[in-house]
Write a protein that holds these residues in place. Structure first.
Motif, PDB file in Angstrom:
ATOM      1  N   ARG A  23       0.850  -1.196   0.000  1.00 58.84           N
ATOM      2  CA  ARG A  23       0.000   0.000   0.000  1.00 58.84           C
ATOM      3  C   ARG A  23       0.878   1.237   0.000  1.00 58.84           C
ATOM      4  O   ARG A  23       2.053   1.154   0.356  1.00 58.84           O
ATOM      5  N   PRO A  24       0.341   2.384  -0.368  1.00 56.41           N
ATOM      6  CA  PRO A  24       1.113   3.631  -0.286  1.00 56.41           C
ATOM      7  C   PRO A  24       1.447   3.964   1.171  1.00 56.41           C
ATOM      8  O   PRO A  24       0.715   3.578   2.096  1.00 56.41           O
ATOM      9  N   HIS A  25       2.549   4.660   1.384  1.00 59.88           N
ATOM     10  CA  HIS A  25       2.995   5.055   2.714  1.00 59.88           C
ATOM     11  C   HIS A  25       3.495   6.494   2.690  1.00 59.88           C
ATOM     12  O   HIS A  25       3.964   6.976   1.663  1.00 59.88           O
ATOM     13  N   THR A  26       3.451   7.121   3.852  1.00 60.69           N
ATOM     14  CA  THR A  26       4.093   8.425   4.010  1.00 60.69           C
ATOM     15  C   THR A  26       5.579   8.190   4.283  1.00 60.69           C
ATOM     16  O   THR A  26       6.000   7.077   4.618  1.00 60.69           O
ATOM     17  N   THR A  40      18.628   9.949   5.523  1.00 59.18           N
ATOM     18  CA  THR A  40      18.996   8.786   4.716  1.00 59.18           C
ATOM     19  C   THR A  40      17.779   8.213   4.007  1.00 59.18           C
ATOM     20  O   THR A  40      17.838   7.887   2.816  1.00 59.18           O
ATOM     21  N   VAL A  41      16.667   8.121   4.714  1.00 60.91           N
ATOM     22  CA  VAL A  41      15.428   7.632   4.091  1.00 60.91           C
ATOM     23  C   VAL A  41      15.009   8.586   2.978  1.00 60.91           C
ATOM     24  O   VAL A  41      14.631   8.149   1.887  1.00 60.91           O
ATOM     25  N   SER A  42      15.116   9.879   3.234  1.00 61.58           N
ATOM     26  CA  SER A  42      14.767  10.879   2.221  1.00 61.58           C
ATOM     27  C   SER A  42      15.641  10.717   0.977  1.00 61.58           C
ATOM     28  O   SER A  42      15.146  10.820  -0.157  1.00 61.58           O
ATOM     29  N   HIS A  43      16.920  10.440   1.171  1.00 61.49           N
ATOM     30  CA  HIS A  43      17.825  10.218   0.036  1.00 61.49           C
ATOM     31  C   HIS A  43      17.373   9.010  -0.778  1.00 61.49           C
ATOM     32  O   HIS A  43      17.305   9.072  -2.016  1.00 61.49           O
ATOM     33  N   HIS A  44      17.063   7.902  -0.097  1.00 64.50           N
ATOM     34  CA  HIS A  44      16.609   6.697  -0.797  1.00 64.50           C
ATOM     35  C   HIS A  44      15.316   6.977  -1.570  1.00 64.50           C
ATOM     36  O   HIS A  44      15.165   6.537  -2.714  1.00 64.50           O
ATOM     37  N   LEU A  45      14.400   7.717  -0.965  1.00 64.34           N
ATOM     38  CA  LEU A  45      13.150   8.057  -1.647  1.00 64.34           C
ATOM     39  C   LEU A  45      13.426   8.929  -2.872  1.00 64.34           C
ATOM     40  O   LEU A  45      12.798   8.753  -3.913  1.00 64.34           O
ATOM     41  N   SER A  46      14.373   9.836  -2.763  1.00 62.91           N
ATOM     42  CA  SER A  46      14.729  10.689  -3.907  1.00 62.91           C
ATOM     43  C   SER A  46      15.283   9.868  -5.058  1.00 62.91           C
ATOM     44  O   SER A  46      14.928  10.097  -6.218  1.00 62.91           O
ATOM     45  N   VAL A  47      16.152   8.914  -4.745  1.00 64.44           N
ATOM     46  CA  VAL A  47      16.713   8.048  -5.783  1.00 64.44           C
ATOM     47  C   VAL A  47      15.600   7.257  -6.461  1.00 64.44           C
ATOM     48  O   VAL A  47      15.557   7.144  -7.695  1.00 64.44           O
ATOM     49  N   LEU A  48      14.686   6.723  -5.671  1.00 67.04           N
ATOM     50  CA  LEU A  48      13.571   5.947  -6.229  1.00 67.04           C
ATOM     51  C   LEU A  48      12.651   6.817  -7.079  1.00 67.04           C
ATOM     52  O   LEU A  48      12.162   6.380  -8.128  1.00 67.04           O
ATOM     53  N   ALA A  60      -1.982  17.956   1.299  1.00 67.44           N
ATOM     54  CA  ALA A  60      -1.801  18.971   2.351  1.00 67.44           C
ATOM     55  C   ALA A  60      -0.324  19.028   2.724  1.00 67.44           C
ATOM     56  O   ALA A  60       0.503  19.304   1.872  1.00 67.44           O
ATOM     57  N   GLN A  61       0.031  18.717   3.961  1.00 68.48           N
ATOM     58  CA  GLN A  61       1.421  18.763   4.425  1.00 68.48           C
ATOM     59  C   GLN A  61       2.134  17.419   4.313  1.00 68.48           C
ATOM     60  O   GLN A  61       3.274  17.281   4.710  1.00 68.48           O
ATOM     61  N   THR A  62       1.455  16.420   3.775  1.00 68.45           N
ATOM     62  CA  THR A  62       1.979  15.059   3.747  1.00 68.45           C
ATOM     63  C   THR A  62       2.259  14.624   2.307  1.00 68.45           C
ATOM     64  O   THR A  62       1.505  14.953   1.404  1.00 68.45           O
ATOM     65  N   ILE A  63       3.334  13.872   2.130  1.00 65.46           N
ATOM     66  CA  ILE A  63       3.632  13.281   0.832  1.00 65.46           C
ATOM     67  C   ILE A  63       3.404  11.778   0.946  1.00 65.46           C
ATOM     68  O   ILE A  63       3.944  11.133   1.846  1.00 65.46           O
ATOM     69  N   ILE A  64       2.607  11.245   0.041  1.00 59.54           N
ATOM     70  CA  ILE A  64       2.290   9.821   0.006  1.00 59.54           C
ATOM     71  C   ILE A  64       3.087   9.196  -1.137  1.00 59.54           C
ATOM     72  O   ILE A  64       3.013   9.650  -2.279  1.00 59.54           O
ATOM     73  N   TYR A  65       3.826   8.144  -0.821  1.00 60.30           N
ATOM     74  CA  TYR A  65       4.645   7.440  -1.816  1.00 60.30           C
ATOM     75  C   TYR A  65       3.966   6.141  -2.208  1.00 60.30           C
ATOM     76  O   TYR A  65       3.416   5.431  -1.359  1.00 60.30           O
ATOM     77  N   SER A  66       4.008   5.831  -3.508  1.00 63.70           N
ATOM     78  CA  SER A  66       3.425   4.586  -4.015  1.00 63.70           C
ATOM     79  C   SER A  66       4.288   4.065  -5.163  1.00 63.70           C
ATOM     80  O   SER A  66       5.096   4.805  -5.728  1.00 63.70           O
ATOM     81  N   LEU A  67       4.109   2.792  -5.482  1.00 64.21           N
ATOM     82  CA  LEU A  67       4.842   2.195  -6.593  1.00 64.21           C
ATOM     83  C   LEU A  67       4.361   2.760  -7.918  1.00 64.21           C
ATOM     84  O   LEU A  67       3.175   3.021  -8.097  1.00 64.21           O
TER      85      LEU A  67
END
Length: 84
Positions: A23-26, A40-48, A60-67
């Protein structure tokens, strides 16, 4: 395609993708699954994101990540072309 293989070469990034498979996650939910700094997590998310393996949607103030399943379909087609 080169950036995709580079992104997939890291174990943590593969674990993040596995997490997002369900499922998508913040970013916070993702960070809670690892003993890594937020940076470090932010870096990995940026690469992805740069490799287009994941999508980021701001709510709003949240970013939701999904495949991004489209990229995975492209990868499978490329691999299948080598087999044929």
């Amino acid at each position: 395609m080169k950036s995709v293989w580079g992104a997939l070469s890291d174990k943590t990034r593969r674990e993040i993708l596995t997490l997002l498979k369900n499922r998508p996650h913040t970013a916070g939910e993702i960070a809670d699954q690892f003993e890594l700094s937020a940076a470090t997590v932010s870096h990995h998310l940026s690469v992805l994101k740069e490799s287009r393996l994941i999508c980021a949607e701001k709510r709003a103030q949240t970013i939701i990540y999904s495949l991004n399943t489209t990229v995975f379909q492209e990868i499978l087609k490329a691999v299948a072309a080598f087999i044929d």
